[in-house]
Design an enzyme around this catalytic site. Sequence first.
Site, PDB file in Angstrom:
ATOM      1  N   ASP A  13      -4.675   0.775  -3.066  1.00  0.00           N
ATOM      2  CA  ASP A  13      -5.630   0.187  -3.914  1.00  0.00           C
ATOM      3  C   ASP A  13      -5.884  -1.211  -2.920  1.00  0.00           C
ATOM      4  O   ASP A  13      -6.437  -2.141  -3.700  1.00  0.00           O
ATOM      5  CB  ASP A  13      -5.264  -0.329  -5.346  1.00  0.00           C
ATOM      6  CG  ASP A  13      -5.150   0.936  -6.144  1.00  0.00           C
ATOM      7  OD1 ASP A  13      -5.885   1.697  -6.211  1.00  0.00           O
ATOM      8  OD2 ASP A  13      -3.983   1.191  -6.771  1.00  0.00           O
ATOM      9  N   HIS A  41     -11.417   5.156  -3.927  1.00  0.00           N
ATOM     10  CA  HIS A  41     -11.958   4.223  -3.069  1.00  0.00           C
ATOM     11  C   HIS A  41     -13.250   3.701  -3.889  1.00  0.00           C
ATOM     12  O   HIS A  41     -13.839   4.727  -4.292  1.00  0.00           O
ATOM     13  CB  HIS A  41     -12.350   4.654  -1.600  1.00  0.00           C
ATOM     14  CG  HIS A  41     -11.193   5.444  -0.708  1.00  0.00           C
ATOM     15  ND1 HIS A  41      -9.923   4.827  -0.772  1.00  0.00           N
ATOM     16  CD2 HIS A  41     -11.171   6.457  -0.252  1.00  0.00           C
ATOM     17  CE1 HIS A  41      -9.388   5.350   0.017  1.00  0.00           C
ATOM     18  NE2 HIS A  41      -9.939   6.413   0.455  1.00  0.00           N
ATOM     19  N   GLN A 223      -3.845   6.187  -0.997  1.00  0.00           N
ATOM     20  CA  GLN A 223      -2.499   5.642  -1.461  1.00  0.00           C
ATOM     21  C   GLN A 223      -2.091   4.602  -0.540  1.00  0.00           C
ATOM     22  O   GLN A 223      -2.908   4.087  -0.095  1.00  0.00           O
ATOM     23  CB  GLN A 223      -1.507   6.574  -1.878  1.00  0.00           C
ATOM     24  CG  GLN A 223      -1.653   7.497  -3.045  1.00  0.00           C
ATOM     25  CD  GLN A 223      -2.312   8.821  -2.681  1.00  0.00           C
ATOM     26  OE1 GLN A 223      -2.123   9.401  -1.522  1.00  0.00           O
ATOM     27  NE2 GLN A 223      -3.153   9.283  -3.568  1.00  0.00           N
TER      28      GLN A 223
END
Length: 427
Positions: A13, A41, A223
């Site tokens: 993130d 995303h 990730q």
Amino acid sequence: MPALVLLGAQWGDEGKGKATDLLGGSVDYVVRYQGGNNAGHTVVVGDQKYALHLLPSGILSPGCTPVIGNGVVVDPAVLLSELSGLQERGVDTSKLLLSGNAHLITSYHTTVDKVTERFLGKRKIGTTGRGIGPTYADKINRVGIRVQDLFDESILRQKVEAALDFKNQMLVKLYNRRAIAADQVLEELLGYADDLRGFVADTTLVLNDAIDEGKVVLFEGGQGTLLDVDHGTYPFVTSSNPTAGGACTGAGVGPTKISRVIGILKAYTTRVGAGPFPTELFDEDGDKLRTIGGERGVTTGRDRRCGWFDAVIARYATRVNGLTDFFLTKLDVLTGWERIPVCVAYEIDGKRVEELPYNQTDFHHAKPVYEMLPGWSEDISKAKTFEELPKNAQRYVKALEEMSGAPISAIGVGPGRTETIQINSFL
């Protein structure tokens, strides 16, 4: 021309979509090399916001070929839904290439994922329940189903029946659930064959040829480093390798062809799901970071846990990935703090530790050692050069760069496509 790996340097993130999109106009191919639709995303183009879960961010860049590599696990329903959603918004998705060796997430994988997580109770990992882990487990156990199997009904039936032999025993006898009918799974999977057939390619051959021809290929990890199954905070990790080495196995490209490795760093730290998080905040500052930063998972919808920047993690990411550059995102979120703490080391059993502990127990007990840096109050979203940033913002960036061990070559000063300061070119 370079082949680049772009990956998250924290727990995911970090804003990889924005970084990929920034490069998209100069890149010929963007490749997802691991993970599945547990990644997410967010890319902002003009006044349009796109949430991508499985597709490479390069699909939004005209002229760029998006590729889903062999290391990705693919939920065909999610892929087709995401493609349809983009097509409805006028995005050309016809260039997508899908590896025939990528493994498929089936309905029984998601069932097993959710049932197992509930069974673990307080010991749960915090998975997204999307079948990612069980699919990778089947891949390693050699009972997985690949994209290419959709086009041979006989082989597909054999593989589905073999996989369900064990899973139905587990579902019925251990979890007291109903057995899954092989015919039902087979019918569902065969229903995707015609829609996917036109995208399937020998992506390893395509990508190696492209690099040999001097094309620019960007490998995009989902990730983040600390969620890597080998190098992350195990067992609170994903089921694949988001680190740089995963790009080679997940796309079929040798390490000698990778020229740069770019790590995406958020100007603070977040993570979703369970697991240790030394700088996590449980106070007003944590709530403020979450609110201003819009810290809600793109894929999960869960609020992200928020904390101050952790330089120990950044140094670790530099080491295990061989990072050549950092892209620092969300610097604008820190505007308004008088002083900003940065974790420079940990205290473990009364001792100062400056590198990430390899011992899981030690990391669980790590307490952050903070250094206070002066903050700023000026709006930085319109800054186009590093020199246009407030002096204290410049000092913050330079301090993070020195602590992290690789140059910061770009800075995100807002969510928009153009709200980025480019210090050094990635190409």
